[in-house]
Design an enzyme around this catalytic site. Structure first.
Site, PDB file in Angstrom:
ATOM      1  N   PRO A  11       0.799  -1.223   0.000  1.00 46.51           N
ATOM      2  CA  PRO A  11       0.000   0.000   0.000  1.00 46.51           C
ATOM      3  C   PRO A  11       0.834   1.275   0.000  1.00 46.51           C
ATOM      4  O   PRO A  11       1.877   1.360   0.650  1.00 46.51           O
ATOM      5  CB  PRO A  11      -0.817  -0.102   1.293  1.00 46.51           C
ATOM      6  CG  PRO A  11      -0.084  -1.073   2.145  1.00 46.51           C
ATOM      7  CD  PRO A  11       0.561  -2.042   1.196  1.00 46.51           C
ATOM      8  N   ASN A  12       0.313   2.241  -0.735  1.00 46.95           N
ATOM      9  CA  ASN A  12       0.839   3.616  -0.818  1.00 46.95           C
ATOM     10  C   ASN A  12       2.131   3.739  -1.626  1.00 46.95           C
ATOM     11  O   ASN A  12       2.588   4.855  -1.862  1.00 46.95           O
ATOM     12  CB  ASN A  12       1.035   4.225   0.590  1.00 46.95           C
ATOM     13  CG  ASN A  12      -0.273   4.272   1.356  1.00 46.95           C
ATOM     14  OD1 ASN A  12      -1.247   4.820   0.858  1.00 46.95           O
ATOM     15  ND2 ASN A  12      -0.320   3.677   2.537  1.00 46.95           N
ATOM     16  N   ARG A  19       4.958  11.169  -2.440  1.00 49.91           N
ATOM     17  CA  ARG A  19       4.709  10.788  -1.048  1.00 49.91           C
ATOM     18  C   ARG A  19       5.964  11.049  -0.197  1.00 49.91           C
ATOM     19  O   ARG A  19       6.991  10.398  -0.422  1.00 49.91           O
ATOM     20  CB  ARG A  19       4.376   9.295  -1.015  1.00 49.91           C
ATOM     21  CG  ARG A  19       4.250   8.722   0.366  1.00 49.91           C
ATOM     22  CD  ARG A  19       4.189   7.201   0.345  1.00 49.91           C
ATOM     23  NE  ARG A  19       4.005   6.711   1.694  1.00 49.91           N
ATOM     24  CZ  ARG A  19       4.232   5.469   2.080  1.00 49.91           C
ATOM     25  NH1 ARG A  19       4.628   4.569   1.200  1.00 49.91           N
ATOM     26  NH2 ARG A  19       4.048   5.122   3.322  1.00 49.91           N
ATOM     27  N   TYR A  24      11.248   9.112   1.330  1.00 44.46           N
ATOM     28  CA  TYR A  24      11.286   8.075   0.284  1.00 44.46           C
ATOM     29  C   TYR A  24      12.007   8.507  -0.993  1.00 44.46           C
ATOM     30  O   TYR A  24      12.213   7.685  -1.886  1.00 44.46           O
ATOM     31  CB  TYR A  24       9.857   7.631  -0.050  1.00 44.46           C
ATOM     32  CG  TYR A  24       9.149   7.014   1.128  1.00 44.46           C
ATOM     33  CD1 TYR A  24       9.608   5.805   1.668  1.00 44.46           C
ATOM     34  CD2 TYR A  24       8.057   7.622   1.725  1.00 44.46           C
ATOM     35  CE1 TYR A  24       8.985   5.242   2.769  1.00 44.46           C
ATOM     36  CE2 TYR A  24       7.419   7.058   2.823  1.00 44.46           C
ATOM     37  CZ  TYR A  24       7.897   5.868   3.338  1.00 44.46           C
ATOM     38  OH  TYR A  24       7.280   5.308   4.428  1.00 44.46           O
ATOM     39  N   ASN A  75       8.244  -5.341  -0.921  1.00 49.15           N
ATOM     40  CA  ASN A  75       8.102  -4.183  -0.043  1.00 49.15           C
ATOM     41  C   ASN A  75       6.625  -4.153   0.330  1.00 49.15           C
ATOM     42  O   ASN A  75       5.786  -3.690  -0.457  1.00 49.15           O
ATOM     43  CB  ASN A  75       8.521  -2.890  -0.744  1.00 49.15           C
ATOM     44  CG  ASN A  75       8.440  -1.707   0.204  1.00 49.15           C
ATOM     45  OD1 ASN A  75       7.912  -1.819   1.313  1.00 49.15           O
ATOM     46  ND2 ASN A  75       8.959  -0.569  -0.220  1.00 49.15           N
ATOM     47  N   ALA A  78       3.085  -0.739   4.815  1.00 48.70           N
ATOM     48  CA  ALA A  78       2.594  -0.798   6.201  1.00 48.70           C
ATOM     49  C   ALA A  78       2.127  -2.196   6.606  1.00 48.70           C
ATOM     50  O   ALA A  78       2.109  -2.517   7.808  1.00 48.70           O
ATOM     51  CB  ALA A  78       1.464   0.210   6.385  1.00 48.70           C
ATOM     52  N   HIS A  81       4.095  -4.394   9.085  1.00 50.64           N
ATOM     53  CA  HIS A  81       4.024  -4.261  10.543  1.00 50.64           C
ATOM     54  C   HIS A  81       2.750  -4.856  11.130  1.00 50.64           C
ATOM     55  O   HIS A  81       2.572  -4.852  12.343  1.00 50.64           O
ATOM     56  CB  HIS A  81       4.136  -2.777  10.915  1.00 50.64           C
ATOM     57  CG  HIS A  81       5.231  -2.060  10.175  1.00 50.64           C
ATOM     58  ND1 HIS A  81       6.567  -2.394  10.319  1.00 50.64           N
ATOM     59  CD2 HIS A  81       5.197  -1.066   9.232  1.00 50.64           C
ATOM     60  CE1 HIS A  81       7.299  -1.618   9.525  1.00 50.64           C
ATOM     61  NE2 HIS A  81       6.495  -0.814   8.848  1.00 50.64           N
ATOM     62  N   ASP A  88       1.985 -15.771   6.845  1.00 51.90           N
ATOM     63  CA  ASP A  88       1.569 -17.148   6.551  1.00 51.90           C
ATOM     64  C   ASP A  88       1.742 -17.487   5.071  1.00 51.90           C
ATOM     65  O   ASP A  88       2.138 -18.609   4.725  1.00 51.90           O
ATOM     66  CB  ASP A  88       0.105 -17.359   6.957  1.00 51.90           C
ATOM     67  CG  ASP A  88      -0.091 -17.426   8.464  1.00 51.90           C
ATOM     68  OD1 ASP A  88       0.920 -17.523   9.203  1.00 51.90           O
ATOM     69  OD2 ASP A  88      -1.255 -17.363   8.918  1.00 51.90           O
ATOM     70  N   GLU A  99      12.434  -9.496   2.224  1.00 54.00           N
ATOM     71  CA  GLU A  99      11.704  -8.287   2.632  1.00 54.00           C
ATOM     72  C   GLU A  99      12.582  -7.069   2.369  1.00 54.00           C
ATOM     73  O   GLU A  99      13.782  -7.107   2.667  1.00 54.00           O
ATOM     74  CB  GLU A  99      11.388  -8.378   4.130  1.00 54.00           C
ATOM     75  CG  GLU A  99      10.790  -7.105   4.708  1.00 54.00           C
ATOM     76  CD  GLU A  99      10.590  -7.168   6.228  1.00 54.00           C
ATOM     77  OE1 GLU A  99      10.553  -8.285   6.804  1.00 54.00           O
ATOM     78  OE2 GLU A  99      10.480  -6.090   6.832  1.00 54.00           O
ATOM     79  N   HIS A 101      12.768  -2.525   2.299  1.00 55.55           N
ATOM     80  CA  HIS A 101      12.189  -1.207   2.560  1.00 55.55           C
ATOM     81  C   HIS A 101      13.105  -0.127   2.018  1.00 55.55           C
ATOM     82  O   HIS A 101      14.336  -0.253   2.100  1.00 55.55           O
ATOM     83  CB  HIS A 101      11.989  -0.980   4.071  1.00 55.55           C
ATOM     84  CG  HIS A 101      11.118  -2.014   4.670  1.00 55.55           C
ATOM     85  ND1 HIS A 101       9.754  -2.009   4.521  1.00 55.55           N
ATOM     86  CD2 HIS A 101      11.424  -3.132   5.368  1.00 55.55           C
ATOM     87  CE1 HIS A 101       9.259  -3.083   5.117  1.00 55.55           C
ATOM     88  NE2 HIS A 101      10.248  -3.787   5.632  1.00 55.55           N
ATOM     89  N   ILE A 102      12.502   0.926   1.524  1.00 49.69           N
ATOM     90  CA  ILE A 102      13.267   2.079   1.041  1.00 49.69           C
ATOM     91  C   ILE A 102      13.915   2.805   2.221  1.00 49.69           C
ATOM     92  O   ILE A 102      15.098   3.127   2.195  1.00 49.69           O
ATOM     93  CB  ILE A 102      12.327   3.039   0.269  1.00 49.69           C
ATOM     94  CG1 ILE A 102      11.754   2.334  -0.967  1.00 49.69           C
ATOM     95  CG2 ILE A 102      13.058   4.329  -0.098  1.00 49.69           C
ATOM     96  CD1 ILE A 102      10.605   3.086  -1.636  1.00 49.69           C
ATOM     97  N   SER A 103      13.128   3.053   3.246  1.00 47.57           N
ATOM     98  CA  SER A 103      13.624   3.795   4.412  1.00 47.57           C
ATOM     99  C   SER A 103      14.197   2.825   5.444  1.00 47.57           C
ATOM    100  O   SER A 103      13.930   1.615   5.401  1.00 47.57           O
ATOM    101  CB  SER A 103      12.476   4.600   5.038  1.00 47.57           C
ATOM    102  OG  SER A 103      11.474   3.731   5.540  1.00 47.57           O
ATOM    103  N   ARG A 108      12.958   5.004  12.517  1.00 49.11           N
ATOM    104  CA  ARG A 108      11.713   5.766  12.427  1.00 49.11           C
ATOM    105  C   ARG A 108      10.822   5.475  13.638  1.00 49.11           C
ATOM    106  O   ARG A 108      11.311   5.065  14.675  1.00 49.11           O
ATOM    107  CB  ARG A 108      11.032   5.460  11.082  1.00 49.11           C
ATOM    108  CG  ARG A 108      11.904   5.849   9.881  1.00 49.11           C
ATOM    109  CD  ARG A 108      11.217   5.574   8.557  1.00 49.11           C
ATOM    110  NE  ARG A 108       9.982   6.357   8.438  1.00 49.11           N
ATOM    111  CZ  ARG A 108       9.036   6.114   7.528  1.00 49.11           C
ATOM    112  NH1 ARG A 108       9.210   5.125   6.656  1.00 49.11           N
ATOM    113  NH2 ARG A 108       7.947   6.850   7.472  1.00 49.11           N
ATOM    114  N   ARG A 112       7.174   1.000  13.512  1.00 46.97           N
ATOM    115  CA  ARG A 112       7.809   0.424  12.307  1.00 46.97           C
ATOM    116  C   ARG A 112       8.980  -0.501  12.648  1.00 46.97           C
ATOM    117  O   ARG A 112       9.596  -1.079  11.759  1.00 46.97           O
ATOM    118  CB  ARG A 112       8.322   1.537  11.383  1.00 46.97           C
ATOM    119  CG  ARG A 112       7.221   2.399  10.820  1.00 46.97           C
ATOM    120  CD  ARG A 112       7.771   3.403   9.818  1.00 46.97           C
ATOM    121  NE  ARG A 112       6.890   4.561   9.747  1.00 46.97           N
ATOM    122  CZ  ARG A 112       5.797   4.621   8.987  1.00 46.97           C
ATOM    123  NH1 ARG A 112       5.464   3.633   8.201  1.00 46.97           N
ATOM    124  NH2 ARG A 112       5.021   5.698   9.001  1.00 46.97           N
TER     125      ARG A 112
END
Ligand code: DQA
Length: 145
Positions: A11-12, A19, A24, A75, A78, A81, A88, A99, A101-103, A108, A112
């Protein structure tokens, strides 16, 4: 031999570029897709790059990856988390999942700092900006050779 890697985005992430650019960066998801396709070419992968704002769609794509891909970079945004369903689904498939993540999520907000999917993944890459995607593809290259 099937050399497809699924790169899945939650999402997002469709909002990248506008954003929170301070966190990001300015690249759009299309720019990152182009980076992944170029890196895939170097590594001998064809990259199937997707984004959804819907948790169940990401679950379906993970299941699909088990038949169609040799690995997954995700990625999960949200849902990282919160999502037992993604945890699963990753456990349910046999191809390696990274997994990403950009940040740097650990630098943070506290909410997170925990990932519900990390324990089901082969490894986690975070904090390198959009280069996290290319690093995840590199990791999959080392795992699938
Ligand atoms: C993110 C980090 C998550 O905490 C956040 O919810 C995102 C993006 C990242 O790439 O840095 O949507 O996954």
């Amino acid at each position: 031999m099937n050399k497809t890697i699924f790169v899945l985005n939650g999402p997002n992430l469709n909002m990248l570029g506008k954003r929170e650019p301070g966190i990001y960066g300015g690249k759009t998801l299309k720019d990152i897709e182009a980076d992944c396709i170029a890196a895939g070419r170097d590594y001998g992968f064809s990259v199937d790059f997707r984004q959804s704002n819907h948790e169940g769609v990401l679950v379906d794509w993970l299941h699909e990856a088990d038949d169609k891909a040799i690995g997954v970079a995700i990625n999960a945004g949200a849902y990282t988390h919160t999502s037992v369903a993604l945890h699963d689904a990753i456990r349910a498939i046999s191809v390696p999942v990274i997994e990403l993540h950009i940040s740097n999520v650990h630098a943070r907000e506290e909410f997170r700092h925990h990932s519900k999917i990390a324990a089901a993944c082969k490894g986690v890459i975070c904090g390198f900006g959009p280069a996290s995607y290319v690093l995840a593809l590199h990791a999959l290259k080392t795992m699938t050779d």
